[in-house]
Design an enzyme around this catalytic site. Structure first.
Site, short mmCIF file in Angstrom:
data_model
loop_
_atom_site.label_atom_id
_atom_site.label_comp_id
_atom_site.label_asym_id
_atom_site.label_seq_id
_atom_site.Cartn_x
_atom_site.Cartn_y
_atom_site.Cartn_z
N GLY A 162 39.70 43.04 30.69
CA GLY A 162 40.33 41.84 31.26
C GLY A 162 39.98 40.60 30.45
CB SER A 210 38.63 33.23 37.38
OG SER A 210 38.81 33.98 36.20
CG ASP A 268 30.75 41.02 36.22
OD1 ASP A 268 31.78 41.16 36.92
OD2 ASP A 268 30.77 40.54 35.08
CE LYS A 273 35.78 40.54 39.08
NZ LYS A 273 35.92 39.59 37.98
NE ARG A 308 30.13 44.52 35.20
CZ ARG A 308 29.35 44.44 34.13
NH1 ARG A 308 28.18 45.04 34.11
NH2 ARG A 308 29.72 43.75 33.06
C1 S3P Z 1 34.01 37.50 32.69
C2 S3P Z 1 34.32 36.86 33.86
C3 S3P Z 1 34.32 37.52 35.18
C4 S3P Z 1 33.58 38.86 35.13
C5 S3P Z 1 33.96 39.66 33.93
C6 S3P Z 1 33.63 38.91 32.65
C7 S3P Z 1 34.07 36.73 31.43
O1 S3P Z 1 35.65 37.75 35.59
O2 S3P Z 1 33.81 39.58 36.31
O3 S3P Z 1 33.25 40.88 33.92
O4 S3P Z 1 33.54 37.19 30.42
O5 S3P Z 1 34.65 35.65 31.46
P1 S3P Z 1 36.49 36.63 36.39
O6 S3P Z 1 36.65 35.47 35.52
O7 S3P Z 1 37.82 37.29 36.68
O8 S3P Z 1 35.72 36.36 37.64
#
Ligand code: S3P
Length: 455
Positions: free
Chosen positions: A105, A178, A327, A354, A400
């Site tokens: 993501g 986020s 996380d 997630k 995770r």
């Molecule tokens: C992350 C942000 C988080 C986290 C992901 C890594 C990042 O997600 O859960 O594992 O590196 O910016 P969200 O921004 O969707 O909360």
């Protein structure tokens, strides 16, 4: 692992674990931080000249970022442990290109911000799990900036982007905190003329703004709730060593807290305050955990952390605390199951979006191990201490959950073995996790199986 960061097919692979029979003691380290590894690669690719990054996390997710940046024209040389990156300068490949973000993501959302500006035609695709995750949250603000970007009718990948030479800065209030959305907007904002502001942050990880500031980009923060930067911004190549990943350290810390007489130090781990949420929560639960800063890497603090076996009590995790430990909530549930009393988590509905639906999956799998845990729309309540049962559990294709279940199985008070099915995902964020675990345990504690087990 393949160079393009693809996770394995969802095949049959089991791990069988017996509870640890001796304490965990001594010094440990964890692999490089995943969030910082993605960002260091992206900022190096966008920067002028050559950057040198040491200690990058060699995981499937980070390999996904590496491969797409290479396809876009960034040059890479050296070894993964000390990678030199030549920024693409004026020569970013214009495509049309299909860029595979794998399971990641962070790769997809941050890259969309990078590619919204400039010139080129791109399609960002991902694996089955990433293709289910919400993308409207980045499509909407980017469109407000003038980007030409679209996603599927149900708001998911693939994303089609036609880069625009000129984007407008925006003032965007995120409905959900986020770091990925914030970073996407900031990376697009850094390429547009004027001030871009993102609010509604509520303490999500601030790596992008820290790194940009350290690279000389003028950014302003309002009490962890909003961040602004002035574009267009340019930066030169840089040198950075990536600190260890606090999210990985959380598994190790949990094991030490649960196995009697354990006393461990985790060296060289990132200590960014926006990532310490889990460790602040466990202190509130009664954990004997301390950390000491030793230095800064491009604005990112790092140091050592000590964790000792402790008697724990339940706590309430309130919505404002969620972004700082998003996380780590699954492994916190494992810890809460062994604590005395009730632990509740609320305001964590994001967990359903997630790599798996982490609320339903965590509740279902921990119940199979005897945990008294109750599902709510935005979290769960765990009643401890648990009379742990051994059993068969499944990772739901989520790294995770896999690592949290491994910790539960090793710390479990039942003497029998636990079988973890579909245990092939930890390489998304911790390559070599199972090998590390085996090396910390007695021989015969952790077994790998590729055939069906008839237990
Ligand atoms: C992350 C942000 C988080 C986290 C992901 C890594 C990042 O997600 O859960 O594992 O590196 O910016 P969200 O921004 O969707 O909360």
């Amino acid at each position: 692992m393949s160079m393009n960061g693809q996770a394995p097919a969802d095949g049959v692979s089991y791990r069988l674990l017996r509870p640890l029979s001796r304490p965990l003691t001594g010094s440990f380290s964890v692999p490089g931080d995943k969030s910082l590894s993605h960002r260091a690669l992206m900022l190096a690719a966008m920067g002028r000249g050559v950057s040198k990054v040491r200690g990058l996390l060699d995981s499937w997710d980070v390999r996904s970022t590496y491969s797409v940046l290479r396809e876009l024209g960034a040059g890479f040389s050296g070894s993964w442990n000390e990678l030199q990156i030549q920024g693409w300068g004026e020569n970013r490949h214009v495509g049309p290109l299909v860029l595979d973000c794998g399971n990641s993501g962070t790769t997809m959302r941050l890259l969309a911000g990078v590619l919204a500006a400039g010139q080129g035609e791109y399609e960002l695709v991902g694996d089955a799990s990433l293709s289910r995750r919400p993308m409207q949250r980045i499509v909407q603000p980017l469109r407000h900036m003038g980007a030409v970007i679209s996603c599927s009718a149900n708001g998911t990948a693939p994303l089609s982007i036609e880069s625009q030479p000129r984007l407008c800065p925006i003032n965007w209030a995120m409905p959900i905190a986020s770091a990925q959305v914030k970073s996407c907007i900031l990376l697009a904002g850094a390429q547009s003329a004027g001030e871009t502001t993102v609010s509604g942050d509520a303490g999500s990880r601030d790596h992008t703004e820290r790194l940009l500031e350290a690279l000389g980009v003028h950014a302003q923060r309002c009490g962890g709730k909003a961040v602004s930067l002035c574009g267009p911004a340019q930066w030169d190549g840089f040198s950075m060593s990536i600190p260890g990943d606090l999210s990985s350290a959380a598994y190790l810390a949990t094991l030490a807290l649960l196995v009697p007489d354990s006393d461990i130090t985790i060296n060289g781990v990132g200590l960014n305050p926006t990532r310490l949420g889990f460790f602040r929560l466990i202190k509130r639960m009664g954990a004997d955990v301390t950390w000491q800063e030793r230095g800064l890497e491009l604005g990112e603090p790092f140091g050592d952390m000590r964790v000792r076996f402790s008697a724990l009590r339940g706590i309430d995790v309130v919505p404002e605390e969620v972004p700082g430990c998003i996380d780590e909530l699954i492994v916190l549930a494992v810890l809460a199951a062994s604590a005395d009393g009730e632990t509740s988590v609320s305001g964590a509905g994001e967990l359903r979006r997630k790599e798996s639906n982490r609320i339903t999956a965590t509740v279902g799998e921990l119940r199979r191990l005897g945990v008294d845990i109750c599902e709510r729309e935005d979290g769960w309540t765990v009643k401890g201490p648990t009379a742990w049962k051994s059993g068969r559990v499944d990772t739901h294709g989520d790294h995770r959950l896999e690592m949290s279940l491994a910790v539960a199985a090793l710390a479990c008070s039942s003497p029998r073995e636990t079988v973890i099915e579909n245990a092939v995902w930890s390489g998304v964020s911790w390559p070599g996790f199972w090998e590390c675990l085996s090396s910390w345990c007695d021989t015969g504690t952790v077994w790998a199986h590729n055939d069906c087990l008839n237990l």
